[in-house]
Structures are given as structure tokens and as C-alpha cells.
Enzyme design. Structure first.
Site, PDB file in Angstrom:
ATOM      1  N   LEU A  47       0.846  -1.183   0.000  1.00 54.72           N
ATOM      2  CA  LEU A  47       0.000   0.000   0.000  1.00 54.72           C
ATOM      3  C   LEU A  47       0.886   1.239   0.000  1.00 54.72           C
ATOM      4  CD1 LEU A  47      -2.745  -0.878   2.680  1.00 54.72           C
ATOM      5  CD2 LEU A  47      -2.864  -1.164   0.189  1.00 54.72           C
ATOM      6  N   ASP A  48       0.452   2.276  -0.716  1.00 54.23           N
ATOM      7  CA  ASP A  48       1.179   3.541  -0.706  1.00 54.23           C
ATOM      8  C   ASP A  48       1.228   4.106   0.712  1.00 54.23           C
ATOM      9  OD1 ASP A  48       1.469   3.384  -3.459  1.00 54.23           O
ATOM     10  OD2 ASP A  48      -0.305   4.605  -3.865  1.00 54.23           O
ATOM     11  N   LYS A  49       2.165   5.005   0.936  1.00 57.32           N
ATOM     12  CA  LYS A  49       2.344   5.587   2.272  1.00 57.32           C
ATOM     13  C   LYS A  49       1.050   6.200   2.802  1.00 57.32           C
ATOM     14  CE  LYS A  49       5.162   8.872   4.890  1.00 57.32           C
ATOM     15  NZ  LYS A  49       6.335   9.783   4.879  1.00 57.32           N
ATOM     16  N   THR A  51      -1.999   5.419   2.139  1.00 58.91           N
ATOM     17  CA  THR A  51      -3.131   4.496   2.165  1.00 58.91           C
ATOM     18  C   THR A  51      -3.129   3.656   3.432  1.00 58.91           C
ATOM     19  OG1 THR A  51      -2.962   4.371  -0.245  1.00 58.91           O
ATOM     20  CG2 THR A  51      -4.343   2.733   0.821  1.00 58.91           C
ATOM     21  N   ARG A 146      -5.398   6.036  -7.489  1.00 60.13           N
ATOM     22  CA  ARG A 146      -5.173   7.477  -7.394  1.00 60.13           C
ATOM     23  C   ARG A 146      -5.241   8.131  -8.767  1.00 60.13           C
ATOM     24  NH1 ARG A 146       0.269   7.497  -3.821  1.00 60.13           N
ATOM     25  NH2 ARG A 146       0.003   9.779  -3.901  1.00 60.13           N
TER      26      ARG A 146
END
Length: 219
Positions: A47-49, A51, A146
Site C-alpha cells: 500500500l502507498d504511504k 493508504t 489514485r
């Protein structure tokens, strides 16, 4: 960080918003989860930072490979929640297109469809003016959700990379959350759900009720 499920093969742990997935200047999510469970864990997706939400962590390289095969064959069902401060061009639908690197680590959606990112979404407006999205990605491209929501005019609230500065700077987090995971492994079916537990906009009573409405419409 919260343990949702654990057996001999894997663990399901929630990642907080704003935490690096891998260690950089400080310990990242995978290291902290390994410390919490006191065993080596193998990430099979990320997961992105910004998220938050559900993450699968395998307990062996063999199980990690099993999960990677499930991801590659699109046999893991994922649903995300997102909020935007901008109204989308359409209330629901599918976003399909190739993705290419843009400037400074960003990505962009192309009109071509040779190896496309595929994302389906439905949305509901909130009385605050924000828009709640339930998003189902069928592929796992970098920044896919996104970029997809930006492409329909609704960049994610708090997204410092893809939203307008005024939609990001004043908010307490990026509003993207990994909400549901479903898959079959070794003859067993698994289903996990985790509501967001951080972020002022997610935690309003209206937003929580709309989340339940959106999901029930998809069942």
C-alpha cells in the site's frame, strides 16, 4: 496497526495512513508487523504511504509465492474506499487504460489499452460536499486508484501528489483505505473487512452509513 487474522500461513494486518510500507529512514510497516507478531513476514502486495487498511503478509516464501500467483491470475478480490472533494464526471463505471510514468514519480493514464489498468467504481455524495467512492481494482498497477479517480475529475482528498494543493494540504491524511480482501487459499475461502478508523472525514456518522450502503449495493 492492528492484527485482523493470523494462522500458520499468513497474517492480515491493517496499515495506518502515513506509514511507509518498507523501511526508509525509520522502520516501515513490514518490519513493525514482523516485530509485533515475532516472526519473519513476507509482503505479497503493498500500500502507498498515504493508504491505510488491509495487508496480506505471508509467513514463508512458499506461501508468498502462492499469493503472488493468486494476484497474477487476478484471484484476489480487493475493494477500497476513497473520498474526494471534487465531483466525478460520472457516478459509476469502469476506467481502463495503460499507465505510463510521468514527472517526479507520478503516473498518468493513457488512451491506449495494450496492458491496461482496470478499475471499477461507484460513488455517493455526502452532505459535506465530499464524494465517497467504493473502488474495485482488477489489476495492481502503481498508483492505479489514485490516477483512475483523478482521470474522472475526482482526485483523492489529501493526496499530495495528484490532488490540488488546496484539497490536500489542510487535511489530516490521504483518504484512500484498503477495505475488503477476499481469496481462496489451500481449499479454504477467506473474507476480511476493515472500516477506516482514522481520518476525520471517514469517521463522520454519515460517511460510515454511506460506506455500508455502498457495500450492500454490491453484494
Amino acid at each position: 496497526m492492528k492484527l485482523i487474522f493470523e494462522n500458520n500461513d499468513f497474517a492480515i494486518v491493517t496499515k495506518p495512513a502515513g506509514m511507509n510500507f518498507h523501511s526508509e529512514d525509520e522502520a516501515g510497516f513490514v518490519v513493525l508487523a514482523s516485530d509485533m507478531l515475532k516472526c519473519k513476514l513476507y509482503p505479497v502486495h503493498r500500500l502507498d504511504k498515504m493508504t491505510s487498511g488491509l495487508v496480506i503478509l505471508a509467513k514463508s516464501s512458499k506461501v508468498a509465492n502462492d499469493f503472488l500467483e493468486l494476484f497474477e491470475s487476478r484471484k484476489i478480490e480487493k475493494h477500497y474506499l476513497a473520498l474526494s472533494l471534487r465531483k466525478p464526471k460520472k457516478k459509476m463505471g469502469k476506467i481502463v487504460g495503460d499507465m505510463a510514468k510521468s514527472r517526479r514519480g507520478s503516473w498518468k493514464l493513457l488512451r491506449t489499452k495494450q496492458n491496461p489498468a482496470i478499475t471499477r467504481f461507484i460513488s455517493k455524495p455526502l452532505s459535506s460536499g465530499a464524494i465517497l467512492f467504493l473502488v474495485k481494482p482488477y489489476t495492481g498497477k502503481t498508483h492505479q486508484i489514485r490516477v483512475a479517480l483523478k482521470s474522472v475529475g475526482s482526485p483523492i482528498a489529501g493526496d499530495m501528489r495528484y490532488a490540488a494543493v488546496e484539497d490536500a494540504k489542510e487535511l489530516d491524511r490521504g483518504y484512500l483505505h484498503a477495505y475488503i480482501l477476499k481469496f481462496d487459499l489451500n481449499g479454504e475461502s477467506y473474507s476480511f473487512k476493515s472500516l477506516p478508523d482514522e481520518g476525520e472525514l471517514f469517521l463522520t456518522q454519515e460517511c460510515q452509513e454511506k460506506i455500508k450502503e455502498l457495500y450492500s449495493e454490491q453484494e
